[in-house]
Design a protein around this motif. Structure first.
Motif, PDB file in Angstrom:
ATOM      1  N   LEU A 151       0.833  -1.197   0.000  1.00 27.29           N
ATOM      2  CA  LEU A 151       0.000   0.000   0.000  1.00 27.29           C
ATOM      3  C   LEU A 151       0.874   1.256   0.000  1.00 27.29           C
ATOM      4  CD1 LEU A 151      -3.033   0.724   0.092  1.00 27.29           C
ATOM      5  CD2 LEU A 151      -2.747   0.985   2.563  1.00 27.29           C
ATOM      6  N   VAL A 152       0.524   2.187  -0.879  1.00 26.91           N
ATOM      7  CA  VAL A 152       1.251   3.444  -1.014  1.00 26.91           C
ATOM      8  C   VAL A 152       0.280   4.575  -0.682  1.00 26.91           C
ATOM      9  CG1 VAL A 152       2.541   4.920  -2.596  1.00 26.91           C
ATOM     10  CG2 VAL A 152       2.679   2.424  -2.824  1.00 26.91           C
ATOM     11  N   GLU A 153       0.657   5.398   0.304  1.00 29.00           N
ATOM     12  CA  GLU A 153      -0.216   6.484   0.736  1.00 29.00           C
ATOM     13  C   GLU A 153       0.461   7.826   0.490  1.00 29.00           C
ATOM     14  OE1 GLU A 153      -2.472   6.040   4.417  1.00 29.00           O
ATOM     15  OE2 GLU A 153      -1.402   4.137   4.693  1.00 29.00           O
ATOM     16  N   PRO A 154      -0.266   8.754  -0.133  1.00 32.82           N
ATOM     17  CA  PRO A 154       0.285  10.106  -0.305  1.00 32.82           C
ATOM     18  C   PRO A 154       0.337  10.811   1.052  1.00 32.82           C
ATOM     19  CG  PRO A 154      -1.983  10.023  -1.078  1.00 32.82           C
ATOM     20  CD  PRO A 154      -1.607   8.623  -0.696  1.00 32.82           C
ATOM     21  N   THR A 155       1.312  11.686   1.203  1.00 36.03           N
ATOM     22  CA  THR A 155       1.440  12.467   2.438  1.00 36.03           C
ATOM     23  C   THR A 155       1.019  13.911   2.183  1.00 36.03           C
ATOM     24  OG1 THR A 155       3.715  13.130   1.978  1.00 36.03           O
ATOM     25  CG2 THR A 155       3.399  11.032   3.165  1.00 36.03           C
ATOM     26  N   GLU A 156       0.987  14.695   3.244  1.00 30.09           N
ATOM     27  CA  GLU A 156       0.676  16.119   3.101  1.00 30.09           C
ATOM     28  C   GLU A 156       1.724  16.812   2.242  1.00 30.09           C
ATOM     29  OE1 GLU A 156      -0.114  18.113   6.788  1.00 30.09           O
ATOM     30  OE2 GLU A 156      -1.447  16.512   7.456  1.00 30.09           O
ATOM     31  N   GLN A 157       2.950  16.341   2.309  1.00 26.74           N
ATOM     32  CA  GLN A 157       4.032  16.902   1.487  1.00 26.74           C
ATOM     33  C   GLN A 157       3.688  16.772   0.000  1.00 26.74           C
ATOM     34  OE1 GLN A 157       6.901  18.365   2.459  1.00 26.74           O
ATOM     35  NE2 GLN A 157       8.289  18.140   0.750  1.00 26.74           N
ATOM     36  N   LEU A 158       3.138  15.644  -0.388  1.00 28.54           N
ATOM     37  CA  LEU A 158       2.734  15.449  -1.780  1.00 28.54           C
ATOM     38  C   LEU A 158       1.630  16.432  -2.149  1.00 28.54           C
ATOM     39  CD1 LEU A 158       3.059  13.761  -4.398  1.00 28.54           C
ATOM     40  CD2 LEU A 158       1.262  12.292  -3.524  1.00 28.54           C
TER      41      LEU A 158
END
Length: 119
Positions: free
Chosen positions: A89-96
């Motif tokens: 699983l790959v989750e975007p972060t707030e940085q993205l």
């Protein structure tokens, strides 16, 4: 380019490979966690211009290994994503989210990638 300037522009560093551009675009467009399988499908669709059903099994496995061992760890090292290898699983972060405008500009500059990057 000095090391400091590369660290302050992770999108420029990551955009050197089309697979990573597709991964970043898919995550930015979807705004939700995606599986390695989702990202593999997006790469096949936008890089190879074929459906997953048409790709040889060996190519599919090779691509997933590249994602697992090369591209996803490289993106994760910039803190744009979190990658749970056990769950795939790959989750975007707030940085993205904050870098969305730069990512969009890079995707638009790549004429071979249709935007939005759909799965």
């Amino acid at each position: 380019m000095s090391e400091g300037s590369t660290a302050s522009h992770p999108v420029l560093d990551l955009s050197g490979h089309r697979y990573r551009r597709i991964i970043l675009a898919a995550l930015a467009d979807e705004q939700r966690p995606l599986t390695v399988n989702d990202l593999t499908k997006a790469i096949i669709k936008h890089n190879d211009n074929i459906s997953v059903m048409e790709i040889p099994e060996g190519r599919l496995s090779e691509l997933q290994l590249l994602l697992h061992h090369v591209h996803l760890p490289k993106i994760e090292s910039t803190r744009l994503i979190t990658y749970n290898q056990d769950r795939g699983l790959v989750e975007p972060t707030e940085q993205l989210d904050r870098l969305q405008p730069q990512i969009s500009t890079l995707i638009e500059a790549d004429s071979a990638i249709e935007s939005p990057v759909e799965l």
